[in-house]
Write an enzyme that holds these catalytic residues in place. Structure first.
Site, PDB file in Angstrom:
ATOM      1  CG  ASP A   1      -1.818  -0.835   1.110  1.00  0.00           C
ATOM      2  OD1 ASP A   1      -2.283  -1.708   0.272  1.00  0.00           O
ATOM      3  OD2 ASP A   1      -3.031  -0.702   2.057  1.00  0.00           O
TER       4      ASP A   1
ATOM      5  CG  HIS B   1       2.385  -0.033   4.349  1.00  0.00           C
ATOM      6  ND1 HIS B   1       2.065  -1.174   5.390  1.00  0.00           N
ATOM      7  CD2 HIS B   1       1.116   0.566   4.261  1.00  0.00           C
ATOM      8  CE1 HIS B   1       0.760  -0.760   5.945  1.00  0.00           C
ATOM      9  NE2 HIS B   1       0.205   0.351   5.163  1.00  0.00           N
TER      10      HIS B   1
END
Length: 697
Positions: free
Chosen positions: A78, A231
């Site tokens: 993400d 991430h």
């Protein structure tokens, strides 16, 4: 149309700032994060189901969920792409022949287009993670649609693709759905998106340590399928990169295969190519954003230049104006008093409303004068009024209309005396004006003197704004330029010349629309000194409407630019002309053209800061600038003996009047650069300005 080009330019600059703000996630940023609420509206089978929610089409009323198959792992990343961490993660994936899903934000996409292309080229799948990363439960449907569409636009522009996958910012696993975010999932599903939550949250953004990240990534039970959250942006991802290698190796050793979400569900890739309008609209958007990102440093540099010029000008004024004021108090500053008779020239064209007041003010002059009124082909009976007044000291010359320069040259040729005072036909003098104006000619080196023009009709709001401008922007400037011996404009309303100086430069020229600036620069370059006589006050009728103000200032600005261009050769000249060319002309260009032309940047950054930045700091900075401007204005009013209560309107002047002057100057510059021509425009006068009842000594 006169506003179209300047306003379009300002609008384009503001749009560039906003585009850059979007790319850096400053514009429209919302950092509110919702706290989970009740789950009364969320179907129980979704709360207990898999991480992928399908609310598309006919499933919107009864969404279904999908599990990742057993022995299958999907790695998802993400918040990227990040130029620092995404390449490292891609290298790890490539070295182990693993495909993954990248849920990217539009802001990061526009800044890192090459990384998006690299992700697609590596066979990975893209997902939409909104443009500015807000918590969508706080956003309106319009804002949600914009977040999705803008990100798709960015993906089309950088890689020619769209994505049907979506992951809400700040999301977790399916059990976290509640009464606030469930409607968002249905809204997004109705627009064709498959929503991907997660099975395993590694919390790598907290940087808990490589071992903890690996542990958190492991499926809840052996062999269970898992959609794992990591991430690739948002901070230091050193631990993520190190943990990724171990996660892949460990799960592969347990017999897991790695793939994308679409492949795990047996569907075609969610990343699909786009063509036609969507493709080219995306490319145009990315091009504009890249221009904006690279333009901002230039705009910031220009803004710094504006600050430097403004504060430099303020500093020079504060240092030099007091010196000038002390010199003005000395009555013997110029040598022996000038008591001889002088000639006053009054060029007039259709001045029937004002000419009587003008001549009556000269009738009470305490200095001996002859007055020559040059009627320049008036059609309103101006000359008849002059004749009817039958003043013994006034001589009338009629001529066909030839313009102000022609009328003044006619008057110069007819003048009987060596010192020539020039005034406009809509201006009135105080009894002492001529005497104060000619005293500097006691010094034989002085070739011209600028007087102190005052706004007579200052009681209206527009008049008050011009009054502030005259006192601060004209007269205080002239004090500074006087001390530097580079006064570039003697106002047409009140000025005086030595006849010999006018003869040596060939008289008034009609080459420009600013004949007063043109002749002043010519006299300076000829080696004469020009000074400012602050006590030689003249009262003029300023434009009473925005239309008239525009016409006057447009002509002033354009004419001044013409005069500067005409005398550009002074920069490389020797002697007095060279001094003006290398000192005075740069100052005039910097303070009179460059700084005002760039000054709108202050207001553009003000708007940007209020709406998209720290509004408090922005407004405090602007307020500090206004206070500094107010302090300088008060000082200018004090030096001029003016009542400071007019400064009450200064903040409004800065917000309205100053912007109009910017547009005028921009339009003048555009006209000059495009080779346009500007006609002389006669302003309508009312004749309301007369000698003030209380005349100061």
């Amino acid at each position: 149309m006169r506003f179209f080009m300047p306003l379009s330019l300002l609008a384009c600059l503001l749009a560039l700032l906003v585009l850059r703000g979007l790319a850096t996630n400053e514009a429209f940023h919302d950092d509110r994060i919702a706290i989970s609420v009740d789950k009364t509206t969320v179907p129980d089978h979704l709360l207990k189901g898999g991480p992928v929610i399908d609310a598309r089409g006919s499933k919107n009323e009864k969404p279904v969920s999908y599990h990742i198959p057993d022995r299958t792992a999907v790695l998802s990343f993400d918040d990227g792409p990040s130029p620092q961490w995404t390449p490292k993660i891609l290298d790890v994936l490539a070295s182990r022949d693993v495909r993954a899903d990248f849920f990217v934000t539009g802001a990061m996409t526009t800044r890192n287009p090459e990384l998006i292309r690299k992700i697609v080229a590596g066979g990975h799948e893209l997902g939409v993670h909104t443009f500015t990363h807000p918590d969508l439960v706080y956003q309106s449907p319009t804002r949600i649609s914009w977040e999705l569409a803008q990100t798709q636009l960015a993906l089309a522009g950088v890689a020619g693709v769209h994505s049907a996958l979506f992951r809400p910012p700040y999301s977790s696993d399916a059990t976290a759905m509640d009464d606030w975010n469930y409607p968002v999932i249905k809204y997004v599903g109705a627009r064709g998106y498959l929503t991907a939550f997660i099975d395993r949250d590694t919390d790598d953004w907290r940087r808990p340590g490589v071992e903890e990240i690996v542990k958190a990534a492991m499926p809840a039970r052996p062999g269970a399928g898992a959609l794992i959250l990591l991430h690739d942006a948002g901070g230091d991802r050193t631990q993520t990169v190190a943990a990724l290698e171990q996660i892949i190796d460990k799960l592969k050793a347990e017999g897991y295969r790695f793939t994308t979400i679409s492949d795990a569900l047996g569907a075609s890739s969610a990343t699909v190519p786009v063509t036609g309008y969507q493709l080219w609209a995306g490319k145009g958007y990315i091009w504009a954003t890249q221009v904006a990102v690279h333009t901002l440093p230039v705009l910031v540099g220009l803004l710094a230049l504006v600050g430097f010029l403004n504060f430099g000008r303020f500093g020079l004024m504060l240092v030099l104006a007091p010196i000038h004021a002390r010199r003005a108090k000395r009555r013997d500053a110029w040598g022996p008093p000038v008591t001889g008779k002088v000639t006053v020239l009054v060029p007039a064209y259709n001045e029937r409303e004002c000419i009587a007041n003008t001549l009556n003010s000269l009738a009470v002059s305490d200095h001996p004068i002859e007055v020559i009124v040059i009627d320049d082909g008036s059609s309103d009976g101006t000359a008849d009024i002059v004749e009817a007044m039958n003043l013994p000291f006034v001589r009338l010359i009629r001529q066909a209309n030839g313009g102000k320069s022609s009328a003044l040259n006619t008057g110069i040729a007819a003048a009987s005396h060596e010192i020539i005072v020039m005034m406009d036909g809509d201006t009135v003098f105080e009894p002492s004006t001529v005497r104060e104006l000619v005293q500097p000619f006691g010094d034989p080196a002085i070739g011209a003197v600028a007087g102190n023009a005052k706004v007579g009709n200052r009681d209206s709001l527009i008049g008050a704004w011009q009054h502030i401008e005259y006192v601060l922007g004209h007269n205080l400037d002239r004090r500074m330029y006087d001390m530097l011996n580079v006064i570039q404009t003697i106002p047409g309303a009140v000025g005086a010349f030595r006849k010999e100086a006018l003869r040596r430069v060939g008289g008034m020229s009609d080459d420009t629309l600013a004949e007063d600036t043109d002749i002043t620069i010519a006299v300076l370059c000829d080696g004469w000194r020009i000074v400012y006589a602050e006590h030689a006050r003249a009262w003029t009728e300023a434009p009473a409407s925005l239309q008239q103000l525009w016409s006057q200032r447009y002509r002033w600005s354009y004419g001044s630019m013409q005069a500067m261009w005409k005398h550009r050769g002074a920069v490389t000249s020797r002697g007095p002309a060279g001094r003006f060319g290398r000192l005075g002309l740069p100052l005039v260009v910097l303070f009179g053209v460059v700084a005002p032309l760039l000054a709108p940047l202050v207001d553009l950054f003000l708007l940007y800061g209020v709406f998209f930045g720290d509004a408090g700091i922005t407004l405090a900075s602007w307020g500090g600038f206004i206070l500094l401007q107010a302090a300088l204005s008060w000082y200018a009013f004090h030096l001029d003996g003016e009542k400071p209560w007019y400064l009450i309107s200064l903040p409004i002047q800065q917000l309205v009047y100053r912007q109009l002057m910017y547009i005028v100057l921009l339009q003048s510059a555009i006209t000059a650069m495009t080779g346009g021509r500007l006609r002389w425009q006669k302003l309508r006068r009312t004749g309301e300005v007369a000698v003030p009842v209380e005349v100061r000594p």
